[in-house]
Design a protein around this motif. Sequence first.
Motif, PDB file in Angstrom:
ATOM      1  N   PHE A 326      11.125  61.669  23.605  1.00 48.94           N
ATOM      2  CA  PHE A 326      11.827  62.959  23.568  1.00 48.94           C
ATOM      3  C   PHE A 326      13.262  62.858  24.088  1.00 48.94           C
ATOM      4  N   LEU A 327      13.443  62.221  25.240  1.00 51.25           N
ATOM      5  CA  LEU A 327      14.771  62.142  25.845  1.00 51.25           C
ATOM      6  C   LEU A 327      15.735  61.254  25.064  1.00 51.25           C
ATOM      7  N   LYS A 328      15.216  60.489  24.115  1.00 46.47           N
ATOM      8  CA  LYS A 328      16.067  59.614  23.313  1.00 46.47           C
ATOM      9  C   LYS A 328      16.630  60.309  22.073  1.00 46.47           C
ATOM     10  N   SER A 329      16.209  61.543  21.851  1.00 46.24           N
ATOM     11  CA  SER A 329      16.743  62.303  20.719  1.00 46.24           C
ATOM     12  C   SER A 329      18.196  62.699  20.990  1.00 46.24           C
ATOM     13  N   ASN A 330      19.021  62.631  19.971  1.00 43.74           N
ATOM     14  CA  ASN A 330      20.421  63.033  20.101  1.00 43.74           C
ATOM     15  C   ASN A 330      20.576  64.533  20.307  1.00 43.74           C
ATOM     16  N   ASP A 331      19.508  65.279  20.022  1.00 45.73           N
ATOM     17  CA  ASP A 331      19.552  66.735  20.182  1.00 45.73           C
ATOM     18  C   ASP A 331      19.147  67.185  21.580  1.00 45.73           C
TER      19      ASP A 331
END
Length: 359
Positions: A326-331
Amino acid sequence: MIKDLRTARFAFLLAIMCCYISFHTHYNIITQFGLNDIDEEKLMIDYITQQTRISDGEHEEGSQLDFLVIGFPKCGTSTMMNFLNTPRSFVPDGELCGIKKEKYQERILRFKKENPGKKVGTKCPRSAEQEGFFKMVDNQYGERVKYVVGVRHPINWFESFYNFRINNIKKDDVYPPAQELIGGCGGLSPPLCTDRARFSHFLARMGKTSLSTEEELSLITNGKLARSLSYNSKNKVFFYTVDQLGDKNETRSKLFEKDLSNFIGIPVPEESVANKKRKPGIEWDEAEQKRRDELKINICDDAFEDLRKILLEEGIKSQQWIIDYFLKSNDVFVSSRDYVVSTLKKWNVDPCLAKIKET
């Protein structure tokens, strides 16, 4: 004149044809997830309506909603509501849910009219758990709406939530013992159960990760269900842990306030986030408050060992999925990422063990 009419008709038919082709591409993707019982005609109408709204710029300039504090319950949403209610932004006091309801939309329009030039947001802590919520927001207000969402250790979360329920139920109501709330919530009202601690499951529905590998799905309770219910939301997300709201590191705390304010698009409020914390709930007379306080639980008691075990298992999976995917999403935006990760890793341990060591 006739030539202009023919040109207009041709442009209209071409637009409809493009929508039809684009729709069937969209429809074929949906059916890959096993949703074959959907109403194709209704979906076609909804899709064309949505595309028309987007092409008209409705979501870009006409949206009256700027941000949403969407969860989770007992994860600092009241603190967020208070902190983000500033001279440059407005959040109504209390929970405002039901985003599809006409009354909700009328109130948003009124808030915007009464607060010209301000960012407008609302708070509804259960929104992140609501099936179809992210699609509803996109259809109604578009991808410019920003989300603020927080989490906490599932064991601490359950204790806080249970005691909140005990404090706020009606005088004649009796709430079930905590040990009976393992699994689904059933028809319990107001609802509370260990299934509501499945933070990774609910966050996965935002569509911020691929949900394409068995490895990822294994970290999400009912991962395949979460995948089938996910919506490819383009909305930006500010993610925090409750630990950040009481962070004693002043430098890091100030950075949190700055990063959150920049995310929303407002100047940093003068009053710190720590000063915006308040204890939500009903205040009773002394005798009634004493009676209710005696019904509240200390989740570290031996009687709740099985309950803690289930919540810990959920926490271990959720924190790993949040960190690794989750934390690796650009959003997804976080303040002081290393600190956030360190707070999430604490979910690998029963917090009651730390309390025992302290004593």
